[in-house]
Scaffold this active site. Structure first.
Site, mmCIF file in Angstrom:
data_model
loop_
_atom_site.group_PDB
_atom_site.id
_atom_site.type_symbol
_atom_site.label_atom_id
_atom_site.label_comp_id
_atom_site.label_asym_id
_atom_site.label_seq_id
_atom_site.Cartn_x
_atom_site.Cartn_y
_atom_site.Cartn_z
ATOM 1 N N LYS A 47 1.209 -11.611 5.237
ATOM 2 C CA LYS A 47 0.980 -9.949 6.175
ATOM 3 C C LYS A 47 0.024 -10.866 7.305
ATOM 4 O O LYS A 47 0.360 -10.333 8.046
ATOM 5 C CB LYS A 47 -0.299 -9.384 5.603
ATOM 6 C CG LYS A 47 0.292 -8.406 4.647
ATOM 7 C CD LYS A 47 0.226 -7.438 3.978
ATOM 8 C CE LYS A 47 -1.528 -7.553 3.473
ATOM 9 N NZ LYS A 47 -2.146 -6.575 2.610
ATOM 10 N N LYS A 48 -1.386 -10.929 7.290
ATOM 11 C CA LYS A 48 -1.878 -11.758 8.570
ATOM 12 C C LYS A 48 -2.164 -13.329 8.782
ATOM 13 O O LYS A 48 -2.999 -13.706 9.545
ATOM 14 C CB LYS A 48 -3.418 -11.863 7.937
ATOM 15 C CG LYS A 48 -3.214 -10.344 7.350
ATOM 16 C CD LYS A 48 -4.756 -10.113 6.631
ATOM 17 C CE LYS A 48 -4.913 -8.816 5.881
ATOM 18 N NZ LYS A 48 -6.498 -8.184 4.790
HETATM 19 N N1 C2G Z 1 -11.764 0.100 1.990
HETATM 20 C C1 C2G Z 1 -12.577 1.659 1.966
HETATM 21 N N2 C2G Z 1 -13.761 1.218 3.075
HETATM 22 C C2 C2G Z 1 -13.996 0.378 3.171
HETATM 23 C C3 C2G Z 1 -13.368 -0.909 2.943
HETATM 24 C C4 C2G Z 1 -12.614 -0.486 2.419
HETATM 25 O O1 C2G Z 1 -12.722 2.512 1.603
HETATM 26 N N3 C2G Z 1 -15.127 0.494 4.489
HETATM 27 C C5 C2G Z 1 -10.815 0.458 1.066
HETATM 28 C C6 C2G Z 1 -9.616 0.259 1.393
HETATM 29 O O2 C2G Z 1 -9.023 1.171 2.134
HETATM 30 C C7 C2G Z 1 -7.893 0.139 0.258
HETATM 31 C C8 C2G Z 1 -9.191 -0.873 -0.637
HETATM 32 O O3 C2G Z 1 -10.667 -0.587 -0.095
HETATM 33 O O4 C2G Z 1 -7.898 1.259 -0.948
HETATM 34 C C9 C2G Z 1 -9.189 -2.383 -0.904
HETATM 35 O O5 C2G Z 1 -9.562 -2.933 1.118
HETATM 36 P P1 C2G Z 1 -8.991 -4.036 1.478
HETATM 37 O O6 C2G Z 1 -9.666 -5.142 0.686
HETATM 38 O O7 C2G Z 1 -8.845 -4.360 2.556
HETATM 39 O O8 C2G Z 1 -7.373 -3.491 1.003
HETATM 40 P P2 C2G Z 1 -5.624 -3.809 1.728
HETATM 41 O O9 C2G Z 1 -6.581 -5.806 2.279
HETATM 42 O O10 C2G Z 1 -5.671 -3.134 2.747
HETATM 43 O O11 C2G Z 1 -4.898 -4.195 0.763
HETATM 44 O O12 C2G Z 1 -1.206 -2.806 -1.005
HETATM 45 C C10 C2G Z 1 -1.835 -2.811 0.309
HETATM 46 C C11 C2G Z 1 -2.991 -4.114 0.026
HETATM 47 O O13 C2G Z 1 -3.033 -4.685 -0.910
HETATM 48 C C12 C2G Z 1 -4.623 -2.992 0.242
#
Ligand code: C2G
Length: 138
Positions: A47-48
């Site tokens: 993805k990144k």
């Molecule tokens: N989150 C949140 N508040 C933040 C940062 C993150 O509520 N300040 C939530 C995100 O919305 C998500 C969860 O924490 O529901 C995990 O965030 P990430 O680790 O950034 O996940 P991501 O890379 O978006 O992976 O299948 C989908 C992916 O695996 C999601």
């Protein structure tokens, strides 16, 4: 007899912080059992074009240690979300609202809930802050 709901959520949870903890607590409050899919290192790379700071084994160990989490598995592909929902008999899919609308296609399988993100904190901001400090100290 009514079965208590199983909630499923997904994330990378790199550099675990309070926003991650808040969403897990809020997700857990929506049911009786919380299952968490932790995105694999390979999925993040696809993805990144970069690996998370912490390995998938460490990120899974951290999530497994959270009191409100009942089960942890490795999320290896975004396309398999429907399969994961079915395999874990999830009644509710929870994601932060940065994903709002993105998982509506799973409404035929389970309830889909987007929770407000915690303001002012993110893994990206933490990394940028550390990078700035490194530059200032150099
Ligand atoms: N989150 C949140 N508040 C933040 C940062 C993150 O509520 N300040 C939530 C995100 O919305 C998500 C969860 O924490 O529901 C995990 O965030 P990430 O680790 O950034 O996940 P991501 O890379 O978006 O992976 O299948 C989908 C992916 O695996 C999601």
């Amino acid at each position: 007899m009514t079965r208590s709901k199983t909630v499923i959520t997904f994330g990378t949870y790199d550099l675990f912080h309070i926003g991650h903890l808040n969403v897990l607590h809020r997700a857990a409050a929506l049911g009786g059992r919380l299952v968490v899919g932790v995105s694999s290192d390979a999925l993040n790379f696809s993805k990144k074009a970069a690996f998370p700071v912490f390995s998938q084994a460490d990120r899974m160990a951290i999530i497994r240690a959270i009191r409100v989490v009942d089960e942890v598995f490795l999320e290896e592909s975004l396309e398999q979300k429907g399969d994961y929902i079915r395999a874990h008999h999830a009644d509710v899919l929870v994601m932060g609202d940065d994903w709002a609308g993105k998982f509506d296609m799973f409404r035929s399988l389970c309830e889909v809930v987007y929770l407000p993100r915690t303001e002012g904190i993110s893994t990206t901001a933490i990394k940028q802050g550390l990078e700035r400090e490194r530059i200032v100290q150099a």
